[in-house]
Design a protein around this motif. Structure first.
Motif, PDB file in Angstrom:
ATOM      1  N   ILE A 150      -3.476   3.780  -9.561  1.00  0.00           N
ATOM      2  CA  ILE A 150      -2.189   4.143  -8.954  1.00  0.00           C
ATOM      3  C   ILE A 150      -1.957   5.644  -9.109  1.00  0.00           C
ATOM      4  O   ILE A 150      -1.530   6.323  -8.185  1.00  0.00           O
ATOM      5  CB  ILE A 150      -1.033   3.319  -9.589  1.00  0.00           C
ATOM      6  N   TRP A 151      -2.275   6.150 -10.288  1.00  0.00           N
ATOM      7  CA  TRP A 151      -2.124   7.583 -10.521  1.00  0.00           C
ATOM      8  C   TRP A 151      -3.043   8.365  -9.567  1.00  0.00           C
ATOM      9  O   TRP A 151      -2.661   9.409  -9.036  1.00  0.00           O
ATOM     10  CB  TRP A 151      -2.459   7.920 -11.979  1.00  0.00           C
TER      11      TRP A 151
ATOM     12  N   LYS B 220      -4.169   7.392  -6.615  1.00  0.00           N
ATOM     13  CA  LYS B 220      -3.679   7.278  -5.235  1.00  0.00           C
ATOM     14  C   LYS B 220      -2.623   8.330  -4.927  1.00  0.00           C
ATOM     15  O   LYS B 220      -2.480   8.784  -3.799  1.00  0.00           O
ATOM     16  CB  LYS B 220      -3.069   5.890  -4.994  1.00  0.00           C
ATOM     17  N   ARG B 221      -1.868   8.665  -5.956  1.00  0.00           N
ATOM     18  CA  ARG B 221      -0.823   9.689  -5.806  1.00  0.00           C
ATOM     19  C   ARG B 221      -1.432  11.020  -5.370  1.00  0.00           C
ATOM     20  O   ARG B 221      -0.775  11.861  -4.774  1.00  0.00           O
ATOM     21  CB  ARG B 221      -0.115   9.795  -7.162  1.00  0.00           C
TER      22      ARG B 221
ATOM     23  N   ARG C 280       1.972   1.822  -3.470  1.00  0.00           N
ATOM     24  CA  ARG C 280       0.882   2.310  -4.323  1.00  0.00           C
ATOM     25  C   ARG C 280       0.502   3.744  -3.968  1.00  0.00           C
ATOM     26  O   ARG C 280       0.189   4.539  -4.845  1.00  0.00           O
ATOM     27  CB  ARG C 280      -0.335   1.388  -4.191  1.00  0.00           C
ATOM     28  N   MET C 281       0.521   4.058  -2.658  1.00  0.00           N
ATOM     29  CA  MET C 281       0.157   5.427  -2.255  1.00  0.00           C
ATOM     30  C   MET C 281       1.188   6.453  -2.736  1.00  0.00           C
ATOM     31  O   MET C 281       0.901   7.632  -2.802  1.00  0.00           O
ATOM     32  CB  MET C 281      -0.005   5.527  -0.728  1.00  0.00           C
ATOM     33  N   ALA C 282       2.402   5.980  -3.041  1.00  0.00           N
ATOM     34  CA  ALA C 282       3.410   6.892  -3.579  1.00  0.00           C
ATOM     35  C   ALA C 282       3.254   7.028  -5.096  1.00  0.00           C
ATOM     36  O   ALA C 282       4.067   7.691  -5.749  1.00  0.00           O
ATOM     37  CB  ALA C 282       4.804   6.380  -3.238  1.00  0.00           C
ATOM     38  N   GLY C 283       2.245   6.392  -5.641  1.00  0.00           N
ATOM     39  CA  GLY C 283       2.005   6.487  -7.086  1.00  0.00           C
ATOM     40  C   GLY C 283       2.907   5.559  -7.885  1.00  0.00           C
ATOM     41  O   GLY C 283       3.006   5.672  -9.100  1.00  0.00           O
ATOM     42  N   ALA C 284       3.601   4.655  -7.174  1.00  0.00           N
ATOM     43  CA  ALA C 284       4.499   3.730  -7.876  1.00  0.00           C
ATOM     44  C   ALA C 284       3.770   2.416  -8.137  1.00  0.00           C
ATOM     45  O   ALA C 284       2.888   2.036  -7.366  1.00  0.00           O
ATOM     46  CB  ALA C 284       5.747   3.476  -7.041  1.00  0.00           C
TER      47      ALA C 284
ATOM     48  N   ASP D 254       0.845  -1.204   0.000  1.00  0.00           N
ATOM     49  CA  ASP D 254       0.000   0.000   0.000  1.00  0.00           C
ATOM     50  C   ASP D 254       0.876   1.249   0.000  1.00  0.00           C
ATOM     51  O   ASP D 254       0.555   2.248  -0.643  1.00  0.00           O
ATOM     52  CB  ASP D 254      -0.909   0.013   1.239  1.00  0.00           C
TER      53      ASP D 254
ATOM     54  N   ALA E 217      -9.714   5.461  -0.707  1.00  0.00           N
ATOM     55  CA  ALA E 217      -8.329   5.603  -1.164  1.00  0.00           C
ATOM     56  C   ALA E 217      -7.980   4.561  -2.238  1.00  0.00           C
ATOM     57  O   ALA E 217      -6.817   4.432  -2.616  1.00  0.00           O
ATOM     58  CB  ALA E 217      -7.383   5.458   0.024  1.00  0.00           C
TER      59      ALA E 217
ATOM     60  N   TYR F  65      -5.905  -0.908 -12.845  1.00  0.00           N
ATOM     61  CA  TYR F  65      -5.126  -0.590 -11.644  1.00  0.00           C
ATOM     62  C   TYR F  65      -4.100   0.508 -11.880  1.00  0.00           C
ATOM     63  O   TYR F  65      -3.736   1.228 -10.972  1.00  0.00           O
ATOM     64  CB  TYR F  65      -4.500  -1.862 -11.049  1.00  0.00           C
ATOM     65  N   LYS F  66      -3.646   0.656 -13.129  1.00  0.00           N
ATOM     66  CA  LYS F  66      -2.664   1.700 -13.405  1.00  0.00           C
ATOM     67  C   LYS F  66      -3.269   3.093 -13.227  1.00  0.00           C
ATOM     68  O   LYS F  66      -2.612   4.005 -12.746  1.00  0.00           O
ATOM     69  CB  LYS F  66      -2.118   1.547 -14.824  1.00  0.00           C
TER      70      LYS F  66
ATOM     71  N   PHE G 289      -3.950  11.289  -3.281  1.00  0.00           N
ATOM     72  CA  PHE G 289      -4.540  11.169  -1.946  1.00  0.00           C
ATOM     73  C   PHE G 289      -3.454  11.157  -0.882  1.00  0.00           C
ATOM     74  O   PHE G 289      -2.401  10.548  -1.080  1.00  0.00           O
ATOM     75  CB  PHE G 289      -5.312   9.839  -1.800  1.00  0.00           C
TER      76      PHE G 289
ATOM     77  N   LEU H 258      -7.732   1.442  -1.975  1.00  0.00           N
ATOM     78  CA  LEU H 258      -6.802   0.419  -1.490  1.00  0.00           C
ATOM     79  C   LEU H 258      -7.466  -0.958  -1.412  1.00  0.00           C
ATOM     80  O   LEU H 258      -6.802  -1.941  -1.084  1.00  0.00           O
ATOM     81  CB  LEU H 258      -6.242   0.803  -0.111  1.00  0.00           C
TER      82      LEU H 258
END
Lengths: 263, 222
Positions: free
Chosen positions: B76-77, B79-80, A136-140, A133, B51, B72-73, B82, B53
């Protein structure tokens, strides 16, 4: 009759579960390869650093294990089979038995014992501790940041270990047994050189890449399967190691048969 | 006029063994939404769903653009954008604190090393020693790990802040850091969605409640 029906049901369920597992592994491999090949991710430098680290952990740190093993197996092989040099093509025997069959399996076993267990534990704990997580939260992308380095690094490491094993087994084996043999080094190397074909080299490379893919994908999949339960991590490590060994053995035979048929 | 930042239409949050009722709601600029639920698990699940998740099904809109929750990609963008703080959050144990804080930057700017600027170092001086930045999370105190996580999330310049039991981040020597960050968020009118069993954010600051019941999730003005 009831026993037979139960047995058939159990066999069917086991087969379906196994087929599902193989398909899931193939899906994970496809997903990692797709991202790796298309290069559709941002932190390429981070991923390359991860690959180099993985090669270091899996290949460089395993050299002190693979070199003595290769030396011992090479010596034993040379001692046993040099007596048959007059009867059979000793060079071909060394290439097929030692370099094409024994070397890949020994390297695979060393990687499974050292790195497969480590990768499963690492991924398992990352999952349990919610570190995925954090990625993922870092956008990676975790597939790129975590999975590509394991797949590419372990595959490259297995190939390197194959090469090291074969060189040490051939040369070291000869040195270890030179006193007991009447074959000169030059003659021996000439026999090996004559016996090695493009097919043999291809077989070794295909085995290395296949073993690397099997070991890394099985371990990552089992690591991810631990989900959030810490007690599942040791279970998954045990399963991953056994499955890696079994799959590598199976694929080893499969590739050997394919290359034997193709000449 | 308030701008809608995050909108969910006919959305469901679910995983293998838990799910919430489907709902539609929007989160606007300046919103401070407190989650009200008699069930801790539902509240936490909702925040994690927000979020992205956990598994999400439905229509997600962020700043007017629709995102496919199955892609999912794209998530991911998203999530960046949040900032998510909760008791389950952690740092990567195989990277040092500095890399953890700036992972988003290392990734986006394709770098392997980051040199923190003077502003960051001035802020870090209040938290720990410079050497701590180059240690892995298990080699520093819990306070520093918590502070690093807060910095990691707020340095991303998030567009929504989600807080799950934020009071857990306000304990110890560095307890004031999160309050400072939240104050900055209020000033910039970034929406906040939080779940807390304490009065972490005073009642007067709250603009909406998100009520989670057994069969519905609704957003109500205070």
């Amino acid at each position: 009759m009831a026993y037979l029906i139960r047995f058939a049901g159990l066999t069917g369920r086991k087969f379906l579960a196994y087929a599902d597992y193989i398909l899931s592994l193939s899906g994970l491999l496809y997903r990692i390869l797709k991202i790796f090949v298309t290069g559709n991710y941002k932190g390429k430098k981070l991923v390359w650093v991860g690959i180099i680290e993985q090669v270091y952990f899996t290949a460089v740190q395993a050299l002190w294990i693979i070199i003595p093993i290769a030396f011992m197996i090479g010596t034993a092989f040379f001692l046993q089979f040099s007596q048959l040099a007059a009867k059979y093509d000793f060079g071909k025997l060394a290439v097929v038995a030692l370099m094409r069959e024994t070397g890949p399996m020994v390297a695979a076993i060393v990687v499974i014992l050292r790195s497969a267990t480590a990768v499963t534990v690492e991924i398992g704990y990352m999952n349990v501790r919610n570190e995925m997580d954090a990625v993922r939260m870092a956008g990676a992308d975790p597939v790129a940041l975590i999975c590509i380095p394991r797949l590419a690094g372990i595959s490259a490491a297995v190939l390197c270990l194959f090469i090291v094993f074969n060189i040490v087994a051939v040369l070291g084996g000869y040195i270890g047994a030179w006193a007991l043999s009447d074959i000169s080094l030059v003659r021996f190397l000439a026999m090996i050189g004559k016996a090695v074909s493009v097919n043999d080299i291809l077989a070794v490379v295909v085995k290395a890449l296949s073993f690397g893919a099997i070991i890394s994908v099985v371990c990552m999949y089992r690591g991810f399967a631990a989900k959030k339960t810490i007690t599942l991590v040791p279970v998954m490590v045990s399963r991953a190691s056994v499955e890696c060994f079994f799959f590598c053995l199976f694929v080893n035979i499969l590739i050997s048969v394919m290359f034997s048929i193709s000449g | 006029m308030t701008q809608t930042v995050y909108e969910l239409k006919d959305t469901c949050f679910f995983n293998d063994d838990y799910s919430l009722p489907c709902f539609s709601l929007s989160i606007n600029q300046g919103d401070v939404c407190k989650i009200v639920s008699d069930n801790d698990i539902s509240a936490e699940f909702f925040l994690r769903g927000l979020a992205t998740l956990i598994n999400v099904r439905g229509h997600l809109f962020f700043n007017g653009n629709e995102y496919d929750p199955l892609e999912y990609k794209e998530l991911i963008w998203l999530k960046r954008k949040f900032a998510y703080l909760g008791p389950m959050c952690s740092l990567l144990s195989n990277r040092n604190i500095l890399d953890n804080i700036f992972l988003f930057k290392l990734w986006e700017e394709n770098k392997i090393r980051i040199t923190p600027d003077d502003d960051f170092m001035a802020e870090w001086k209040r938290i720990g020693k410079k050497e701590d930045l180059y240690k892995r999370p298990e080699h520093v105190t819990e306070d520093i790990v918590g502070a690093a996580y807060i910095l990691k999330e707020f340095l991303k310049y998030p567009e929504i802040v989600m807080l799950e039991r934020p009071y857990l981040f306000t304990k110890g020597r560095l307890g004031g850091l999160l309050f400072e960050k939240i104050e900055e968020v209020f000033k910039t009118r970034i929406p906040v969605v939080f779940y807390s069993t304490t009065d972490f954010i005073p009642e007067s600051r709250i603009t909406h409640y998100i009520e989670i019941n057994e069969d519905e999730i609704i957003k109500k003005a205070r």
